[in-house]
Design an enzyme around this catalytic site. Structure first.
Site, mmCIF file in Angstrom:
data_model
loop_
_atom_site.group_PDB
_atom_site.id
_atom_site.type_symbol
_atom_site.label_atom_id
_atom_site.label_comp_id
_atom_site.label_asym_id
_atom_site.label_seq_id
_atom_site.Cartn_x
_atom_site.Cartn_y
_atom_site.Cartn_z
ATOM 1 N N TYR A 1 3.862 9.651 -0.130
ATOM 2 C CA TYR A 1 4.695 9.046 0.921
ATOM 3 C C TYR A 1 6.198 9.216 0.693
ATOM 4 C CZ TYR A 1 0.439 6.584 2.449
ATOM 5 O OH TYR A 1 -0.821 6.275 2.888
ATOM 6 N N ASP B 1 0.856 -1.189 0.000
ATOM 7 C CA ASP B 1 0.000 0.000 0.000
ATOM 8 C C ASP B 1 0.892 1.239 0.000
ATOM 9 O OD1 ASP B 1 -2.767 1.262 0.468
ATOM 10 O OD2 ASP B 1 -1.464 2.243 1.944
ATOM 11 N N LYS C 1 -2.010 6.104 -4.643
ATOM 12 C CA LYS C 1 -3.089 7.071 -4.376
ATOM 13 C C LYS C 1 -2.770 8.439 -4.976
ATOM 14 C CE LYS C 1 -3.407 4.808 0.145
ATOM 15 N NZ LYS C 1 -2.071 4.684 0.738
ATOM 16 N N HIS D 1 -6.856 9.789 -2.558
ATOM 17 C CA HIS D 1 -6.337 9.730 -1.178
ATOM 18 C C HIS D 1 -7.256 10.424 -0.156
ATOM 19 C CE1 HIS D 1 -2.164 9.157 0.831
ATOM 20 N NE2 HIS D 1 -3.108 9.059 1.732
HETATM 21 N N1 LIG Z 1 -5.220 6.502 3.276
HETATM 22 C C1 LIG Z 1 -4.722 7.246 4.250
HETATM 23 O O1 LIG Z 1 -5.073 8.435 4.421
HETATM 24 C C2 LIG Z 1 -3.728 6.637 5.181
HETATM 25 C C3 LIG Z 1 -3.140 5.427 4.870
HETATM 26 N N2 LIG Z 1 -2.221 4.856 5.723
HETATM 27 C C4 LIG Z 1 -1.637 3.535 5.323
HETATM 28 O O2 LIG Z 1 -1.733 2.639 6.445
HETATM 29 C C5 LIG Z 1 -0.434 2.204 6.823
HETATM 30 C C6 LIG Z 1 -0.361 1.918 8.305
HETATM 31 O O3 LIG Z 1 -0.745 3.013 9.111
HETATM 32 P P1 LIG Z 1 0.317 3.803 10.010
HETATM 33 O O4 LIG Z 1 -0.323 5.067 10.445
HETATM 34 O O5 LIG Z 1 1.558 3.879 9.243
HETATM 35 O O6 LIG Z 1 0.541 2.981 11.291
HETATM 36 P P2 LIG Z 1 0.255 1.552 12.022
HETATM 37 O O7 LIG Z 1 -1.046 1.625 12.739
HETATM 38 O O8 LIG Z 1 0.508 0.443 11.084
HETATM 39 O O9 LIG Z 1 1.391 1.598 13.153
HETATM 40 C C7 LIG Z 1 2.738 1.726 12.837
HETATM 41 C C8 LIG Z 1 3.541 1.763 14.127
HETATM 42 O O10 LIG Z 1 3.448 0.488 14.773
HETATM 43 C C9 LIG Z 1 4.767 0.019 15.053
HETATM 44 N N3 LIG Z 1 4.702 -1.464 15.000
HETATM 45 C C10 LIG Z 1 4.443 -2.225 13.928
HETATM 46 N N4 LIG Z 1 4.410 -3.527 14.268
HETATM 47 C C11 LIG Z 1 4.643 -3.589 15.593
HETATM 48 C C12 LIG Z 1 4.727 -4.648 16.537
HETATM 49 N N5 LIG Z 1 4.568 -5.914 16.162
HETATM 50 N N6 LIG Z 1 4.982 -4.345 17.818
HETATM 51 C C13 LIG Z 1 5.160 -3.050 18.210
HETATM 52 N N7 LIG Z 1 5.090 -1.989 17.363
HETATM 53 C C14 LIG Z 1 4.832 -2.261 16.072
HETATM 54 C C15 LIG Z 1 5.630 0.629 13.986
HETATM 55 O O11 LIG Z 1 6.988 0.676 14.374
HETATM 56 C C16 LIG Z 1 5.014 2.022 13.880
HETATM 57 O O12 LIG Z 1 5.495 2.868 14.917
HETATM 58 C C17 LIG Z 1 0.479 3.321 6.322
HETATM 59 O O13 LIG Z 1 1.840 2.928 6.268
HETATM 60 C C18 LIG Z 1 -0.161 3.625 4.981
HETATM 61 O O14 LIG Z 1 0.225 2.644 4.036
HETATM 62 C C19 LIG Z 1 -1.909 5.466 6.910
HETATM 63 C C20 LIG Z 1 -2.456 6.678 7.267
HETATM 64 C C21 LIG Z 1 -3.415 7.371 6.435
HETATM 65 O O1 LIG Z 2 -1.820 8.329 4.035
HETATM 66 C C1 LIG Z 2 -1.464 9.182 4.792
HETATM 67 O O2 LIG Z 2 -0.428 9.082 5.592
HETATM 68 C C2 LIG Z 2 -0.197 10.319 6.201
HETATM 69 C C3 LIG Z 2 0.438 10.174 7.531
HETATM 70 O O3 LIG Z 2 -0.263 9.282 8.356
HETATM 71 C C4 LIG Z 2 -1.530 10.995 6.173
HETATM 72 O O4 LIG Z 2 -1.404 12.359 6.068
HETATM 73 C C5 LIG Z 2 -2.110 10.485 4.935
HETATM 74 O O5 LIG Z 2 -3.478 10.461 4.899
#
Ligand SMILES: NC(=O)C1=CN([C@@H]2O[C@H](COP(=O)(O)OP(=O)(O)OC[C@H]3O[C@@H](n4cnc5c(N)ncnc54)[C@H](O)[C@@H]3O)[C@@H](O)[C@H]2O)C=CC1
Ligand SMILES: O=C1O[C@H](CO)[C@@H](O)[C@@H]1O
Length: 312
Positions: A55, A50, A84, A115
């Site tokens: 990013y 994803d 996105k 997005h």
């Molecule tokens: N469409 C949108 O607007 C958005 C999409 N995303 C997508 O979702 C993905 C995931 O969301 P994120 O906010 O990045 O966070 P997440 O909820 O996946 O958490 C990431 C955090 O968890 C920690 N972590 C991962 N596995 C772990 C484990 N087993 N034990 C302890 N800590 C652990 C990582 O080191 C990091 O600090 C993003 O990378 C992106 O691809 C994220 C935010 C917004």
């Molecule tokens: O996908 C996304 O990731 C960033 C940071 O979490 C956020 O702004 C965006 O929606």
């Protein structure tokens, strides 16, 4: 069995792996990003990436994919790639897609998402990513409608081979209703923040009723993974003898949703996630926890006051 081998069907008929590799990456971790992604694809069992134009990791992903394709360790059709269109490129999703395809070293993506249902007042190359006025308020493009972007994405979907499916992200139910009334392609997916602190039960039901796959972002509660400490998650992890992260992942995949955890920790990536057959009652208890303790982690300032009635 591994949760990473579970697949879900999109409304296009295509199959999407239920667990995707989240590719947001802090500057500090960019040095290990390629190694982490390679481990995810070769040893962790991930088959879904994803990503997004905004990013800043697409060129790194492209290098890894090219290397694995060239070495014969991975075939293009073995991996599902989502990218996105960021609101700063709202007026030209084709330009956004072409830049992503170039950086990813791909000639198509499996899923292209809008997005955010927003349009920023940026230049034709999408800069700045988040334009602000002198008071620090986000500058929106005057007269723009977020459905303009969706309509252009439909055009790309219908007239090119560059996307296998199109979808949306961060749309509310009201916004989805408007989209369904005014356009003729049902989004394949809607990617939103979703976890046991934010179960969004009515939103999920609306998507299911309309054959829109729900994709859960920030499933761990984003940076620092605060959701790993949720008491009911900890209890279920003890009951099933698995790490708490497996409960957070299975909360989605057992309910027919996609989940997008992020990690750049190679040891954790290689471990993957076990499939945990949570009961209907346990899934309902996890929902109930969030109904009683709602918490949103991704609260960008551009969402306030412009119709995001689902924001806390
Ligand atoms: N469409 C949108 O607007 C958005 C999409 N995303 C997508 O979702 C993905 C995931 O969301 P994120 O906010 O990045 O966070 P997440 O909820 O996946 O958490 C990431 C955090 O968890 C920690 N972590 C991962 N596995 C772990 C484990 N087993 N034990 C302890 N800590 C652990 C990582 O080191 C990091 O600090 C993003 O990378 C992106 O691809 C994220 C935010 C917004
Ligand atoms: O996908 C996304 O990731 C960033 C940071 O979490 C956020 O702004 C965006 O929606």
């Amino acid at each position: 069995m591994s949760a990473l081998s579970i697949n879900i069907q999109l409304n296009t008929g295509a199959s999407i792996p239920a667990v995707g590799f989240g590719t947001v990456c802090d500057e500090a971790n960019k040095g290990i990003f390629k190694e982490a992604l390679e481990a995810a694809l070769l040893e962790g069992g991930y088959r879904h990436i994803d990503t997004a134009w905004c990013y800043g990791t697409e060129a790194l992903i492209g290098e890894v994919l090219q290397k694995l394709f060239d070495s014969g360790k991975l075939k293009r059709e073995d991996v599902f790639v989502t990218t996105k269109v960021w609101p700063s490129l709202w007026a030209n999703p084709l330009k956004s897609l072409d830049k992503s395809l170039h950086d990813l070293h791909l000639d198509y993506v499996d899923l292209l998402l809008q997005h955010w249902p927003l349009a920023f007042d940026s230049d034709e190359n999408g800069h700045p990513k988040v334009p602000k006025d002198e008071q620090g308020h986000v500058k929106f493009a005057k007269g723009a409608d977020y459905l303009d972007t969706w309509k252009k994405m439909i055009e790309i979907y219908k007239t090119t081979d560059k996307v296998k499916a199109i979808g949306i992200s961060n749309y509310t139910v009201a916004m989805m209703k408007r989209l369904l009334e005014q356009t003729d392609v049902v989004p394949a997916a809607n990617q939103v923040e979703l976890h046991p602190h934010l179960p969004q039960v009515e939103f999920v039901k609306f998507c299911q009723d309309h054959h829109i796959i729900v994709e859960a972002f920030s499933p761990l509660g984003s940076t620092g993974a605060p959701n790993l400490k949720i008491p009911i998650v900890v209890d279920l992890a003890k009951k099933y003898g698995v790490p708490a992260v497996d409960i957070l992942v299975n909360y989605h995949v057992q309910a027919g949703r996609v989940v997008l955890p992020r990690s750049q920790n190679i040891k954790r990536i290689k471990k993957g996630f076990s499939e945990v057959k949570l009961t209907k009652n346990e899934l309902a208890q996890l929902d109930q926890y969030g109904i009683e303790h709602p918490k949103r982690y991704i609260c960008q300032d551009w969402g306030k006051g412009i119709g995001f009635e689902h924001w806390g």
